[in-house]
Write a protein that holds these residues in place. Sequence first.
Motif, PDB file in Angstrom:
ATOM      1  N   PHE A 304      92.368 -10.244 -47.010  1.00  0.00           N
ATOM      2  CA  PHE A 304      92.972 -11.578 -47.047  1.00  0.00           C
ATOM      3  C   PHE A 304      92.417 -12.431 -45.901  1.00  0.00           C
ATOM      4  CE2 PHE A 304      96.132 -14.742 -46.056  1.00  0.00           C
ATOM      5  CZ  PHE A 304      96.691 -15.094 -47.270  1.00  0.00           C
ATOM      6  N   ASP A 305      92.492 -11.879 -44.699  1.00  0.00           N
ATOM      7  CA  ASP A 305      92.059 -12.627 -43.515  1.00  0.00           C
ATOM      8  C   ASP A 305      90.566 -12.936 -43.574  1.00  0.00           C
ATOM      9  OD1 ASP A 305      94.628 -11.901 -42.915  1.00  0.00           O
ATOM     10  OD2 ASP A 305      94.214 -11.328 -40.848  1.00  0.00           O
ATOM     11  N   ILE A 306      89.796 -11.948 -44.031  1.00  0.00           N
ATOM     12  CA  ILE A 306      88.340 -12.142 -44.065  1.00  0.00           C
ATOM     13  C   ILE A 306      87.976 -13.275 -45.018  1.00  0.00           C
ATOM     14  CG2 ILE A 306      86.170 -11.061 -44.803  1.00  0.00           C
ATOM     15  CD1 ILE A 306      87.352  -8.407 -43.746  1.00  0.00           C
ATOM     16  N   ILE A 307      88.677 -13.323 -46.147  1.00  0.00           N
ATOM     17  CA  ILE A 307      88.373 -14.371 -47.126  1.00  0.00           C
ATOM     18  C   ILE A 307      88.714 -15.746 -46.551  1.00  0.00           C
ATOM     19  CG2 ILE A 307      89.035 -15.305 -49.388  1.00  0.00           C
ATOM     20  CD1 ILE A 307      89.356 -12.318 -50.289  1.00  0.00           C
ATOM     21  N   VAL A 308      89.901 -15.858 -45.956  1.00  0.00           N
ATOM     22  CA  VAL A 308      90.297 -17.158 -45.399  1.00  0.00           C
ATOM     23  C   VAL A 308      89.341 -17.561 -44.270  1.00  0.00           C
ATOM     24  CG1 VAL A 308      92.133 -18.444 -44.231  1.00  0.00           C
ATOM     25  CG2 VAL A 308      92.716 -16.826 -46.042  1.00  0.00           C
ATOM     26  N   GLU A 309      89.016 -16.594 -43.433  1.00  0.00           N
ATOM     27  CA  GLU A 309      88.103 -16.860 -42.319  1.00  0.00           C
ATOM     28  C   GLU A 309      86.737 -17.317 -42.852  1.00  0.00           C
ATOM     29  OE1 GLU A 309      87.600 -13.451 -39.843  1.00  0.00           O
ATOM     30  OE2 GLU A 309      87.151 -14.647 -38.064  1.00  0.00           O
ATOM     31  N   TYR A 310      86.294 -16.677 -43.926  1.00  0.00           N
ATOM     32  CA  TYR A 310      85.005 -17.033 -44.537  1.00  0.00           C
ATOM     33  C   TYR A 310      84.985 -18.514 -44.917  1.00  0.00           C
ATOM     34  CZ  TYR A 310      81.437 -17.462 -48.165  1.00  0.00           C
ATOM     35  OH  TYR A 310      80.377 -17.894 -48.914  1.00  0.00           O
ATOM     36  N   PHE A 311      86.070 -18.947 -45.584  1.00  0.00           N
ATOM     37  CA  PHE A 311      86.114 -20.345 -46.035  1.00  0.00           C
ATOM     38  C   PHE A 311      86.156 -21.302 -44.843  1.00  0.00           C
ATOM     39  CE2 PHE A 311      87.008 -18.529 -50.148  1.00  0.00           C
ATOM     40  CZ  PHE A 311      86.480 -19.457 -51.027  1.00  0.00           C
ATOM     41  N   ILE A 312      86.946 -20.941 -43.829  1.00  0.00           N
ATOM     42  CA  ILE A 312      87.020 -21.830 -42.660  1.00  0.00           C
ATOM     43  C   ILE A 312      85.653 -21.885 -41.972  1.00  0.00           C
ATOM     44  CG2 ILE A 312      88.071 -22.184 -40.387  1.00  0.00           C
ATOM     45  CD1 ILE A 312      90.664 -21.006 -41.488  1.00  0.00           C
ATOM     46  N   ALA A 313      85.038 -20.724 -41.835  1.00  0.00           N
ATOM     47  CA  ALA A 313      83.727 -20.684 -41.177  1.00  0.00           C
ATOM     48  C   ALA A 313      82.705 -21.530 -41.951  1.00  0.00           C
ATOM     49  CB  ALA A 313      83.246 -19.246 -41.044  1.00  0.00           C
ATOM     50  N   HIS A 314      82.874 -21.604 -43.271  1.00  0.00           N
ATOM     51  CA  HIS A 314      81.942 -22.412 -44.085  1.00  0.00           C
ATOM     52  C   HIS A 314      82.466 -23.825 -44.310  1.00  0.00           C
ATOM     53  CE1 HIS A 314      80.311 -18.421 -44.770  1.00  0.00           C
ATOM     54  NE2 HIS A 314      79.214 -19.010 -45.181  1.00  0.00           N
ATOM     55  N   GLN A 315      83.514 -24.176 -43.570  1.00  0.00           N
ATOM     56  CA  GLN A 315      84.123 -25.525 -43.654  1.00  0.00           C
ATOM     57  C   GLN A 315      84.471 -25.924 -45.080  1.00  0.00           C
ATOM     58  OE1 GLN A 315      81.284 -27.818 -41.446  1.00  0.00           O
ATOM     59  NE2 GLN A 315      82.234 -27.285 -39.524  1.00  0.00           N
ATOM     60  N   ASN A 316      84.885 -24.961 -45.850  1.00  0.00           N
ATOM     61  CA  ASN A 316      85.395 -25.265 -47.193  1.00  0.00           C
ATOM     62  C   ASN A 316      86.917 -25.164 -47.115  1.00  0.00           C
ATOM     63  OD1 ASN A 316      86.346 -25.286 -49.782  1.00  0.00           O
ATOM     64  ND2 ASN A 316      84.689 -24.023 -50.626  1.00  0.00           N
ATOM     65  N   TYR A 317      87.563 -26.320 -47.162  1.00  0.00           N
ATOM     66  CA  TYR A 317      89.010 -26.347 -46.959  1.00  0.00           C
ATOM     67  C   TYR A 317      89.770 -26.612 -48.257  1.00  0.00           C
ATOM     68  CZ  TYR A 317      87.666 -26.543 -42.041  1.00  0.00           C
ATOM     69  OH  TYR A 317      87.134 -26.263 -40.801  1.00  0.00           O
ATOM     70  N   ASN A 318      89.149 -26.293 -49.379  1.00  0.00           N
ATOM     71  CA  ASN A 318      89.839 -26.501 -50.653  1.00  0.00           C
ATOM     72  C   ASN A 318      90.752 -25.293 -50.918  1.00  0.00           C
ATOM     73  OD1 ASN A 318      90.592 -26.463 -53.339  1.00  0.00           O
ATOM     74  ND2 ASN A 318      88.786 -27.648 -53.950  1.00  0.00           N
ATOM     75  N   ILE A 319      92.039 -25.513 -50.721  1.00  0.00           N
ATOM     76  CA  ILE A 319      92.974 -24.371 -50.766  1.00  0.00           C
ATOM     77  C   ILE A 319      92.980 -23.702 -52.135  1.00  0.00           C
ATOM     78  CG2 ILE A 319      95.084 -25.626 -51.380  1.00  0.00           C
ATOM     79  CD1 ILE A 319      96.344 -23.809 -49.044  1.00  0.00           C
ATOM     80  N   PHE A 320      92.696 -24.451 -53.173  1.00  0.00           N
ATOM     81  CA  PHE A 320      92.731 -23.810 -54.486  1.00  0.00           C
ATOM     82  C   PHE A 320      91.488 -22.988 -54.748  1.00  0.00           C
ATOM     83  CE2 PHE A 320      96.211 -26.721 -54.750  1.00  0.00           C
ATOM     84  CZ  PHE A 320      97.184 -25.804 -55.097  1.00  0.00           C
ATOM     85  N   GLU A 321      90.367 -23.406 -54.190  1.00  0.00           N
ATOM     86  CA  GLU A 321      89.196 -22.527 -54.284  1.00  0.00           C
ATOM     87  C   GLU A 321      89.470 -21.255 -53.489  1.00  0.00           C
ATOM     88  OE1 GLU A 321      85.306 -24.077 -53.447  1.00  0.00           O
ATOM     89  OE2 GLU A 321      85.720 -25.836 -54.695  1.00  0.00           O
ATOM     90  N   ILE A 322      90.113 -21.417 -52.345  1.00  0.00           N
ATOM     91  CA  ILE A 322      90.419 -20.234 -51.519  1.00  0.00           C
ATOM     92  C   ILE A 322      91.391 -19.335 -52.278  1.00  0.00           C
ATOM     93  CG2 ILE A 322      91.371 -19.442 -49.320  1.00  0.00           C
ATOM     94  CD1 ILE A 322      90.573 -22.193 -48.152  1.00  0.00           C
ATOM     95  N   ASN A 323      92.395 -19.943 -52.881  1.00  0.00           N
ATOM     96  CA  ASN A 323      93.366 -19.135 -53.627  1.00  0.00           C
ATOM     97  C   ASN A 323      92.740 -18.465 -54.844  1.00  0.00           C
ATOM     98  OD1 ASN A 323      95.566 -19.209 -51.967  1.00  0.00           O
ATOM     99  ND2 ASN A 323      96.485 -21.019 -52.913  1.00  0.00           N
ATOM    100  N   GLU A 324      91.790 -19.140 -55.482  1.00  0.00           N
ATOM    101  CA  GLU A 324      91.081 -18.497 -56.601  1.00  0.00           C
ATOM    102  C   GLU A 324      90.357 -17.253 -56.105  1.00  0.00           C
ATOM    103  OE1 GLU A 324      89.683 -22.535 -58.568  1.00  0.00           O
ATOM    104  OE2 GLU A 324      88.394 -20.874 -59.169  1.00  0.00           O
ATOM    105  N   ALA A 325      89.724 -17.410 -54.937  1.00  0.00           N
ATOM    106  CA  ALA A 325      88.985 -16.272 -54.362  1.00  0.00           C
ATOM    107  C   ALA A 325      89.955 -15.163 -53.975  1.00  0.00           C
ATOM    108  CB  ALA A 325      88.180 -16.720 -53.150  1.00  0.00           C
TER     109      ALA A 325
END
Length: 336
Positions: A304-325
């Motif tokens: 869970f943490d790694i996925i969220v961290e990945y998105f933040i590190a890539h400056q992708n802040y679309n919560i629904f893309e994150i939730n899909e992942a």
Amino acid sequence: MPLHIVRNDITTMKVDAIVNAANESLLGGGGVDGAIHRVAGPGLLKECKALGGCKTGQAKITKGYCLPARYVIHAVGPVWRGGSYGERDLLVSAYQAAMALALENGCETLAFPLISAGAYGYPLEQALKVAVDTIWDALLGCDMTVYLVIFEPAVCTIGYKLFPDISAYIDDHYVEEHIDMEVERHRGAMALAAASMQPIKQGPAGALPCEADLQSLEDALDQMGESFSQMLLRKIDERGITDAQCYKKANIDRKLFSKIRSDVHYRPSKSTAMAFAIALELPLAEARELLGKAGFAFSGASKFDIIVEYFIAHQNYNIFEINEALFTFGQGLLGG
Ligand code: AR6
């Protein structure tokens, strides 16, 4: 949380309305349509017959009869014909029409199947993306809770195709299969304490702390600085956004946000803290700081943490893309 992605049989959902992936005749069929009519009973077909059909991209509402849901909203998605026949617009329109009908009828909770993704042949990953994007846009203008109900496990396996970079990132960062969240929480709290307190003198083993030590402990506690709630509100102001923009973007419901706002010492869950870091579009260092205020830290032992961290590190802040992942990788979702 306003949008949940769940794996379930939609006919069992106890919500104000479920959406049926119907055809233009509204007279029933296979797939989710057949399942809904079977559980609802003959009253549903009788009411549907009186509706005079429904055009593709539109929706009509009936009662729920023997279903746990009060209403059924019959939405007609497009048949997939390769993608250049306006399929996407029609699918978006079907979701929007269903959400508008739910609102008009005072529904606070609504469950969708993946319209057009079965017999109508819409490619699964595209159908999922259209569903999530359209529901998310509509939710920005209202306070409903929406469940996107996924039936087939195949949707999860498409995830590895959809998110190959994340798969690689997880492989690189994932250190353990199992993680004791309590230990992690404790560690986060200790890190927080260590960062904000002066060292306390150690007495002889087993001895009670002396008065001076207690005084320094009190001072240290006073100096702990901003709480999570204070930091969150400050960052909202600094970014010039409204509270509502922030909690909606975080996929957090209004009631939970009000609690956080009114209780300066409120301790949110880890996923709530992360959701706010995403909503505020914090760089990784600031996201870590906000998380620390809630007593947490990103863990290399949690997918869970790694996925969220990945998105933040890539400056992708679309919560629904994150939730899909997150959903794809079998994790809980960000939000309240
Ligand atoms: N709960 C949740 N989702 C379900 C369920 C269920 N009980 N059963 C199936 N699904 P489909 P369409 C999923 O074919 O593509 C009918 O005959 C399913 O896995 O039901 O819009 C109508 O009468 C898939 O992901 O609907 C129309 O003629 C999604 O629901 C035509 O099919 C939609 O699959 C509509 O086709």
